[in-house]
Each structure stands twice: as C-alpha cells, then as structure tokens.
Design a protein around this motif. Structure first.
Motif, short mmCIF file in Angstrom:
data_model
loop_
_atom_site.label_atom_id
_atom_site.label_comp_id
_atom_site.label_asym_id
_atom_site.label_seq_id
_atom_site.Cartn_x
_atom_site.Cartn_y
_atom_site.Cartn_z
N THR A 95 4.23 9.51 -9.99
CA THR A 95 3.61 9.63 -11.31
C THR A 95 2.91 10.97 -11.46
O THR A 95 3.05 11.64 -12.48
CB THR A 95 2.62 8.47 -11.55
N ASP A 96 2.15 11.37 -10.44
CA ASP A 96 1.47 12.68 -10.48
C ASP A 96 2.48 13.81 -10.62
O ASP A 96 2.29 14.74 -11.40
CB ASP A 96 0.62 12.89 -9.23
N TRP A 97 3.56 13.73 -9.84
CA TRP A 97 4.61 14.75 -9.90
C TRP A 97 5.23 14.79 -11.29
O TRP A 97 5.43 15.85 -11.86
CB TRP A 97 5.68 14.45 -8.85
N GLU A 129 0.83 -1.21 0.00
CA GLU A 129 0.00 0.00 0.00
C GLU A 129 0.88 1.27 0.00
O GLU A 129 0.64 2.20 -0.76
CB GLU A 129 -0.92 0.00 1.23
N GLU A 130 1.90 1.30 0.84
CA GLU A 130 2.80 2.45 0.88
C GLU A 130 3.55 2.61 -0.44
O GLU A 130 3.76 3.71 -0.93
CB GLU A 130 3.79 2.31 2.04
N ARG A 182 2.50 1.62 -3.43
CA ARG A 182 1.54 2.11 -4.42
C ARG A 182 1.34 3.62 -4.28
O ARG A 182 1.38 4.36 -5.26
CB ARG A 182 0.19 1.40 -4.26
N LYS A 183 1.17 4.09 -3.05
CA LYS A 183 0.99 5.53 -2.81
C LYS A 183 2.22 6.31 -3.27
O LYS A 183 2.10 7.38 -3.86
CB LYS A 183 0.73 5.80 -1.33
N CYS A 184 3.39 5.74 -3.01
CA CYS A 184 4.64 6.40 -3.42
C CYS A 184 4.69 6.53 -4.94
O CYS A 184 5.01 7.60 -5.47
CB CYS A 184 5.82 5.59 -2.90
N PHE A 185 4.37 5.46 -5.65
CA PHE A 185 4.40 5.51 -7.11
C PHE A 185 3.33 6.45 -7.67
O PHE A 185 3.56 7.14 -8.66
CB PHE A 185 4.24 4.10 -7.72
N GLU A 186 2.16 6.49 -7.03
CA GLU A 186 1.11 7.41 -7.48
C GLU A 186 1.58 8.86 -7.33
O GLU A 186 1.39 9.67 -8.24
CB GLU A 186 -0.17 7.19 -6.68
N LYS A 187 2.18 9.17 -6.20
CA LYS A 187 2.70 10.53 -5.99
C LYS A 187 3.78 10.86 -7.02
O LYS A 187 3.80 11.95 -7.59
CB LYS A 187 3.28 10.69 -4.58
#
Length: 113
Positions: free
Chosen positions: A32-34, A22-23, A25-30
């Motif tokens: 990717t957004d950045w 979960e952590e 996934r959140k890291c990769f989402e951030k």
C-alpha cells in the motif's frame, strides 16, 4: 527468504507460500505504501534541472546537447523560464539502455544510487 525473492524466483509457478497474519499485514502495508508513493509520483511530475541531470549522467553540457539532438534523452520543458527534464522520461531513457550511467539505477525503487 522474503516474499519478493519467492515471487520473482525462476520456480515461482511451483511454490506454495504459508504466511502468518502478521507477515501478511506487513506485506500489504508495504504494498500500500509503495502504491501510494507511485500514485503521488504519477500525479505530481518531478523534474531534473540541467545541472542535476549533468551531475546524474556525469557528462558535460556538449554531451547533454548531443544526447538531446540524437533523441537519447527527452526534450526538456520550460516552466517559468527554467529548463527542466521530466524524471519519468529520463528514467525511461535509462531503462531503455540508451544512456550509459556511471551510477547504478535501482529498478525496484526507481532511484539512482
């Protein structure tokens, strides 16, 4: 402790990180957004108007002209009769330390606070 703090700590070379799915996934989402935000900024140049730049730098017209003459800030471009300053070039000048700001420059986001 967040991942950014870990990665940029002085002892980063000697750190092992255990992270759950979960952590991660959140890291990769951030990330990717950045990354998408940076690509968009690169593809679509944005500009400061003269008035915005004066307010940002907390200076007067003569000071802005002096900065331009000394090469401290980049020369403006004229688009459809408007004099505009490229934000990326202005940020670069700020990072180089040539412009002393009364506001804080956030190096992580590239924004002026």
């Amino acid at each position: 402790m967040d991942l950014h703090t870990i990665l940029y700590s002085p002892n980063a070379a000697n750190i092992q990180v255990v992270i759950n799915a979960e952590e991660l996934r959140k890291c990769f989402e951030k990330f990717t957004d950045w990354g998408m935000k940076r690509i968009k900024e690169r593809d679509e140049p944005t500009y400061y108007s003269r008035e915005e730049l004066l307010q940002l730098l907390h200076c007067s017209d003569p000071t802005l002209l002096r900065y331009r003459r000394k090469g401290i800030i980049p020369e403006p471009v004229t688009i459809e009769g408007r004099v505009l300053y490229d934000k990326a070039k202005v940020r670069e000048a700020m990072l180089s330390g040539n412009i002393r700001l009364k506001r804080r420059y956030n190096h992580k986001t590239g924004d002026i606070e």
